[in-house]
Design a protein around this motif. Sequence first.
Motif, PDB file in Angstrom:
ATOM      1  N   GLU A  52      40.912  38.122  49.532  1.00  0.00           N
ATOM      2  CA  GLU A  52      41.142  39.219  48.602  1.00  0.00           C
ATOM      3  C   GLU A  52      41.303  38.691  47.176  1.00  0.00           C
ATOM      4  O   GLU A  52      42.073  37.773  46.937  1.00  0.00           O
ATOM      5  CB  GLU A  52      42.406  39.992  48.984  1.00  0.00           C
ATOM      6  N   PHE A  53      40.570  39.293  46.251  1.00  0.00           N
ATOM      7  CA  PHE A  53      40.655  38.968  44.829  1.00  0.00           C
ATOM      8  C   PHE A  53      41.056  40.241  44.099  1.00  0.00           C
ATOM      9  O   PHE A  53      40.383  41.262  44.223  1.00  0.00           O
ATOM     10  CB  PHE A  53      39.313  38.454  44.332  1.00  0.00           C
ATOM     11  N   ALA A  54      42.163  40.186  43.359  1.00  0.00           N
ATOM     12  CA  ALA A  54      42.650  41.384  42.676  1.00  0.00           C
ATOM     13  C   ALA A  54      43.156  41.038  41.287  1.00  0.00           C
ATOM     14  O   ALA A  54      43.563  39.911  41.015  1.00  0.00           O
ATOM     15  CB  ALA A  54      43.775  42.021  43.489  1.00  0.00           C
ATOM     16  N   PHE A  55      43.105  42.033  40.417  1.00  0.00           N
ATOM     17  CA  PHE A  55      43.777  41.950  39.113  1.00  0.00           C
ATOM     18  C   PHE A  55      44.121  43.357  38.664  1.00  0.00           C
ATOM     19  O   PHE A  55      43.643  44.346  39.208  1.00  0.00           O
ATOM     20  CB  PHE A  55      42.946  41.193  38.071  1.00  0.00           C
ATOM     21  N   LYS A  56      45.007  43.426  37.687  1.00  0.00           N
ATOM     22  CA  LYS A  56      45.397  44.703  37.095  1.00  0.00           C
ATOM     23  C   LYS A  56      44.773  44.796  35.713  1.00  0.00           C
ATOM     24  O   LYS A  56      44.817  43.851  34.934  1.00  0.00           O
ATOM     25  CB  LYS A  56      46.912  44.819  37.000  1.00  0.00           C
ATOM     26  N   GLY A  57      44.158  45.936  35.423  1.00  0.00           N
ATOM     27  CA  GLY A  57      43.568  46.148  34.112  1.00  0.00           C
ATOM     28  C   GLY A  57      44.629  46.510  33.089  1.00  0.00           C
ATOM     29  O   GLY A  57      45.737  46.927  33.440  1.00  0.00           O
ATOM     30  N   PRO A  58      44.305  46.373  31.799  1.00  0.00           N
ATOM     31  CA  PRO A  58      45.260  46.735  30.741  1.00  0.00           C
ATOM     32  C   PRO A  58      45.711  48.194  30.811  1.00  0.00           C
ATOM     33  O   PRO A  58      46.774  48.540  30.316  1.00  0.00           O
ATOM     34  CB  PRO A  58      44.491  46.463  29.449  1.00  0.00           C
ATOM     35  N   GLY A 114      46.534  49.636  33.526  1.00  0.00           N
ATOM     36  CA  GLY A 114      47.405  49.770  34.694  1.00  0.00           C
ATOM     37  C   GLY A 114      46.669  49.971  36.003  1.00  0.00           C
ATOM     38  O   GLY A 114      47.280  50.020  37.069  1.00  0.00           O
ATOM     39  N   SER A 115      45.336  50.102  35.950  1.00  0.00           N
ATOM     40  CA  SER A 115      44.553  50.289  37.179  1.00  0.00           C
ATOM     41  C   SER A 115      44.457  48.982  37.960  1.00  0.00           C
ATOM     42  O   SER A 115      44.414  47.901  37.382  1.00  0.00           O
ATOM     43  CB  SER A 115      43.135  50.759  36.838  1.00  0.00           C
ATOM     44  N   ASP A 116      44.407  49.104  39.291  1.00  0.00           N
ATOM     45  CA  ASP A 116      44.228  47.952  40.163  1.00  0.00           C
ATOM     46  C   ASP A 116      42.753  47.805  40.508  1.00  0.00           C
ATOM     47  O   ASP A 116      42.067  48.783  40.802  1.00  0.00           O
ATOM     48  CB  ASP A 116      45.016  48.130  41.463  1.00  0.00           C
ATOM     49  N   TYR A 117      42.272  46.565  40.467  1.00  0.00           N
ATOM     50  CA  TYR A 117      40.890  46.248  40.834  1.00  0.00           C
ATOM     51  C   TYR A 117      40.925  45.200  41.922  1.00  0.00           C
ATOM     52  O   TYR A 117      41.665  44.216  41.830  1.00  0.00           O
ATOM     53  CB  TYR A 117      40.109  45.744  39.612  1.00  0.00           C
ATOM     54  N   GLU A 118      40.106  45.394  42.966  1.00  0.00           N
ATOM     55  CA  GLU A 118      40.169  44.482  44.107  1.00  0.00           C
ATOM     56  C   GLU A 118      38.809  44.392  44.789  1.00  0.00           C
ATOM     57  O   GLU A 118      38.104  45.383  44.909  1.00  0.00           O
ATOM     58  CB  GLU A 118      41.218  44.998  45.097  1.00  0.00           C
ATOM     59  N   ALA A 119      38.475  43.186  45.219  1.00  0.00           N
ATOM     60  CA  ALA A 119      37.306  42.956  46.068  1.00  0.00           C
ATOM     61  C   ALA A 119      37.835  42.272  47.325  1.00  0.00           C
ATOM     62  O   ALA A 119      38.576  41.291  47.234  1.00  0.00           O
ATOM     63  CB  ALA A 119      36.279  42.075  45.369  1.00  0.00           C
ATOM     64  N   VAL A 120      37.475  42.799  48.498  1.00  0.00           N
ATOM     65  CA  VAL A 120      38.014  42.299  49.765  1.00  0.00           C
ATOM     66  C   VAL A 120      36.873  41.892  50.682  1.00  0.00           C
ATOM     67  O   VAL A 120      35.981  42.690  50.981  1.00  0.00           O
ATOM     68  CB  VAL A 120      38.887  43.370  50.461  1.00  0.00           C
ATOM     69  N   ASP A 121      36.925  40.658  51.150  1.00  0.00           N
ATOM     70  CA  ASP A 121      35.963  40.118  52.109  1.00  0.00           C
ATOM     71  C   ASP A 121      36.199  40.788  53.464  1.00  0.00           C
ATOM     72  O   ASP A 121      37.255  40.623  54.055  1.00  0.00           O
ATOM     73  CB  ASP A 121      36.175  38.599  52.211  1.00  0.00           C
TER      74      ASP A 121
END
Length: 186
Positions: free
Chosen positions: A96-102, A104-111
């Motif tokens: 799982e690769f995730a970050f939070k945008g400025p 406040g939204s969550d962004y994620e890519a999951v294998d």
Amino acid sequence: LDCSGNAHHGELGDLGPGDSAEPEWTSGIAGAGLLFNGLNDYVQVPDAPGLSLTSSFTIECWVRLLGEPDKQGLINKGGSLDRNYRLMIGKGGTGEFAFKGPDGSDYEAVDPIGIYDTQWHHVAAVYDSALSEQRVYVDGHLRASSSVSVGPTTSMDPLLLGARKTSVIKDYLNGALDQVRISHEV
């Protein structure tokens, strides 16, 4: 620990030399790596401008899981409110690769395939600002991608290896890490 020449040296554990949260040195994919106990071991690298990533970047490592795959932090910068980036093993061994945008939204890519054995695997997470995309690779194979509308927010928290932070440090790695790399390139 830092071989890049940037002096981003980490501290094993949390209280200095000899504390119970120190990972042990073990055989790595090439030379020595760190073995984490899954209970409280981690490495903490002080915040530095070169570790807060906002444009295209790649974070990667070699990992060997031990025991049942569950939530386990690999490379983490920031907590739940200011996550700059997080690469972890999720429930069922997913990368799982995730970050939070400025915003406040969550962004994620999951294998969706996951890692289920105790062999060494190369895991990489890429944020490509030119393509507005984040990707997860395992052993050089693209396993997940997702579109993103903004880049990650920054964090003044330390970089953690072998654990992740929400409001507290948790999700400790039960396994080994080697050749962790953070670069400002895709």
